[in-house]
Design a protein around this motif. Sequence first.
Motif, PDB file in Angstrom:
ATOM      1  N   VAL A 152     -82.438 -31.600  43.543  1.00  5.85           N
ATOM      2  CA  VAL A 152     -82.005 -31.705  44.942  1.00  5.85           C
ATOM      3  C   VAL A 152     -80.579 -32.232  44.946  1.00  5.85           C
ATOM      4  O   VAL A 152     -80.297 -33.289  44.374  1.00  5.85           O
ATOM      5  N   TYR A 153     -79.695 -31.495  45.586  1.00  4.49           N
ATOM      6  CA  TYR A 153     -78.275 -31.870  45.596  1.00  4.49           C
ATOM      7  C   TYR A 153     -77.729 -31.763  47.011  1.00  4.49           C
ATOM      8  O   TYR A 153     -77.767 -30.692  47.627  1.00  4.49           O
ATOM      9  N   ALA A 154     -77.233 -32.876  47.552  1.00  2.00           N
ATOM     10  CA  ALA A 154     -76.666 -32.892  48.902  1.00  2.00           C
ATOM     11  C   ALA A 154     -75.204 -33.306  48.848  1.00  2.00           C
ATOM     12  O   ALA A 154     -74.777 -34.019  47.933  1.00  2.00           O
ATOM     13  N   TYR A 155     -74.445 -32.876  49.834  1.00  2.55           N
ATOM     14  CA  TYR A 155     -73.016 -33.183  49.906  1.00  2.55           C
ATOM     15  C   TYR A 155     -72.547 -33.003  51.343  1.00  2.55           C
ATOM     16  O   TYR A 155     -73.274 -32.465  52.204  1.00  2.55           O
ATOM     17  N   THR A 156     -71.344 -33.449  51.627  1.00  2.00           N
ATOM     18  CA  THR A 156     -70.771 -33.298  52.959  1.00  2.00           C
ATOM     19  C   THR A 156     -70.165 -31.904  53.096  1.00  2.00           C
ATOM     20  O   THR A 156     -69.253 -31.544  52.352  1.00  2.00           O
ATOM     21  N   LYS A 157     -70.658 -31.143  54.051  1.00  2.00           N
ATOM     22  CA  LYS A 157     -70.141 -29.790  54.295  1.00  2.00           C
ATOM     23  C   LYS A 157     -68.938 -29.824  55.232  1.00  2.00           C
ATOM     24  O   LYS A 157     -67.953 -29.101  55.040  1.00  2.00           O
ATOM     25  N   SER A 158     -69.024 -30.669  56.267  1.00  2.00           N
ATOM     26  CA  SER A 158     -67.918 -30.748  57.225  1.00  2.00           C
ATOM     27  C   SER A 158     -67.888 -32.107  57.891  1.00  2.00           C
ATOM     28  O   SER A 158     -68.909 -32.795  57.981  1.00  2.00           O
ATOM     29  N   ILE A 159     -66.688 -32.475  58.345  1.00  2.00           N
ATOM     30  CA  ILE A 159     -66.484 -33.692  59.131  1.00  2.00           C
ATOM     31  C   ILE A 159     -65.598 -33.322  60.315  1.00  2.00           C
ATOM     32  O   ILE A 159     -64.487 -32.810  60.119  1.00  2.00           O
ATOM     33  N   LEU A 173     -66.558 -32.608  41.947  1.00  2.00           N
ATOM     34  CA  LEU A 173     -65.502 -33.098  42.835  1.00  2.00           C
ATOM     35  C   LEU A 173     -66.061 -34.010  43.930  1.00  2.00           C
ATOM     36  O   LEU A 173     -65.359 -34.893  44.423  1.00  2.00           O
ATOM     37  N   ALA A 174     -67.315 -33.791  44.295  1.00  2.00           N
ATOM     38  CA  ALA A 174     -67.929 -34.633  45.319  1.00  2.00           C
ATOM     39  C   ALA A 174     -67.980 -36.095  44.887  1.00  2.00           C
ATOM     40  O   ALA A 174     -67.918 -37.008  45.715  1.00  2.00           O
ATOM     41  N   LEU A 175     -68.062 -36.314  43.567  1.00 10.10           N
ATOM     42  CA  LEU A 175     -68.096 -37.680  43.046  1.00 10.10           C
ATOM     43  C   LEU A 175     -66.734 -38.363  43.166  1.00 10.10           C
ATOM     44  O   LEU A 175     -66.643 -39.593  43.170  1.00 10.10           O
ATOM     45  N   LYS A 176     -65.670 -37.562  43.287  1.00 12.36           N
ATOM     46  CA  LYS A 176     -64.323 -38.108  43.399  1.00 12.36           C
ATOM     47  C   LYS A 176     -63.880 -38.292  44.847  1.00 12.36           C
ATOM     48  O   LYS A 176     -62.880 -38.944  45.114  1.00 12.36           O
ATOM     49  N   SER A 177     -64.604 -37.694  45.752  1.00 13.21           N
ATOM     50  CA  SER A 177     -64.259 -37.770  47.171  1.00 13.21           C
ATOM     51  C   SER A 177     -64.944 -38.954  47.833  1.00 13.21           C
ATOM     52  O   SER A 177     -66.164 -39.106  47.720  1.00 13.21           O
ATOM     53  N   PRO A 178     -64.216 -39.798  48.559  1.00 14.34           N
ATOM     54  CA  PRO A 178     -64.861 -40.908  49.269  1.00 14.34           C
ATOM     55  C   PRO A 178     -65.777 -40.418  50.395  1.00 14.34           C
ATOM     56  O   PRO A 178     -66.588 -41.178  50.908  1.00 14.34           O
ATOM     57  N   VAL A 331     -71.567 -40.148  57.840  1.00 14.60           N
ATOM     58  CA  VAL A 331     -71.895 -39.003  56.980  1.00 14.60           C
ATOM     59  C   VAL A 331     -71.923 -39.312  55.481  1.00 14.60           C
ATOM     60  O   VAL A 331     -72.925 -39.016  54.810  1.00 14.60           O
ATOM     61  N   PRO A 332     -70.867 -39.886  54.879  1.00 18.61           N
ATOM     62  CA  PRO A 332     -70.882 -40.067  53.418  1.00 18.61           C
ATOM     63  C   PRO A 332     -72.057 -40.900  52.905  1.00 18.61           C
ATOM     64  O   PRO A 332     -72.645 -40.575  51.863  1.00 18.61           O
ATOM     65  N   ARG A 333     -72.406 -41.951  53.630  1.00 14.64           N
ATOM     66  CA  ARG A 333     -73.517 -42.794  53.208  1.00 14.64           C
ATOM     67  C   ARG A 333     -74.873 -42.148  53.507  1.00 14.64           C
ATOM     68  O   ARG A 333     -75.892 -42.518  52.911  1.00 14.64           O
ATOM     69  N   ALA A 334     -74.886 -41.187  54.435  1.00 13.97           N
ATOM     70  CA  ALA A 334     -76.139 -40.517  54.801  1.00 13.97           C
ATOM     71  C   ALA A 334     -76.488 -39.387  53.849  1.00 13.97           C
ATOM     72  O   ALA A 334     -77.624 -38.902  53.867  1.00 13.97           O
ATOM     73  N   VAL A 335     -75.543 -38.957  53.016  1.00 15.89           N
ATOM     74  CA  VAL A 335     -75.802 -37.853  52.088  1.00 15.89           C
ATOM     75  C   VAL A 335     -77.008 -38.156  51.204  1.00 15.89           C
ATOM     76  O   VAL A 335     -77.924 -37.340  51.066  1.00 15.89           O
ATOM     77  N   VAL A 336     -77.043 -39.325  50.604  1.00 15.93           N
ATOM     78  CA  VAL A 336     -78.149 -39.674  49.711  1.00 15.93           C
ATOM     79  C   VAL A 336     -79.438 -39.914  50.498  1.00 15.93           C
ATOM     80  O   VAL A 336     -80.539 -39.766  49.960  1.00 15.93           O
TER      81      VAL A 336
END
Length: 366
Positions: A152-159, A173-178, A331-336
């Motif tokens: 299962v892999y989640a990430y931010t699609k849009s802000i 790259l998602a690991l490098k993005s705040p 959003v960023p903290r809600a990804v997990v």
Amino acid sequence: MSGSVFGNRFKISTWGESHGEGIGVVVDGCPSGLFINEEYIQTYLNRRKPGQSEFSTPRKEADKVRILSGVFEGRTTGTPISLVVFNENQRSSDYSQIASYYRPGHADYTYDQKYGFRDYRGGGRSSGRETTGRVAAGAIAGAILKELGVAVYAYTKSIGPVSIDYQKCRKDLALKSPLVMPDLEASARAEEYILKQKAEENSVGGVIECIVTGMPAGIGEPVFDKLDAALAKAIMSIGAIKGVEIGDGFEVAKHTGFENNDSFFYDEDQNLTKLSNHSGGIVGGISDGFEIILRAAVKPTASIGRSQKTVNKSKENVDVQIGGRHDPIIVPRAVVVVESMVAITLVDYLFQGMTSRLDKIKEFYK
């Protein structure tokens, strides 16, 4: 309060308040023999804990997890697993002023109407901090899925108005993005947008996308307990989520049947495959063995510094400015959190699916 228990065969029960002694979860239905420890669970919690960047609340919490039961010598025992994270940086005085009025966008009014009483210290159970228990349980579900070859892999699609370009995306790259965006160019534009809104004492929302690979076909309960219905319920139970899509989601309304149907065919090795995946890996409420694709719409943070109109308990119209420490974006903290709820749901349904066929039961007990 009812409604704090989720699942059937793999069941979680969260407890605790934002400014109470701690937050926790009890996980029931985890099989014995799973290798698990606090360090592993901590890797999940570290992804949602506050105070990690200028895009999250400055509240500093280590979110250090402790396993209280259900694990012995690094393995699950098959009994209920109890996990706790103690709160260490509460500042309840920040919230004393809101006891007399209802914050726009928060559950203050609805909780008051339901219970006739509310915990105004950061929202109590309605606080996003409640998700700490979900993420701790999600780590266990994720470990089970790994054993089964499911990822299962989640990430931010849009802000806000800024969306990722799939051609420029890489998982690492998602690991490098705040902002947990797999497209760093989009992340940079989104960061500028957030800081602009933050300077104006405002907040923003976004969309989280989640991809599931390795899910076997045939998982899901027809009619009321469809797999996509269960996933939608799981994601919508997260406080900040206001919409869920599976596959093409609302875009299917613009398609014809010919465009929307996923055609099957056998490849040269006689493996069943599809020409498209508009259904998002779920048909008739049952997994078809292809990627499950899910998106969740996250609302802007309700607590903002800008003056807003509301009412107080004395039935007066008032203007308020919300103090305290808040995220300009959730959003960023809600990804997990999304990732965790998807994992918990999948494990629950995989366990339910074990009893769907008599031949499989006979094979197991031979």
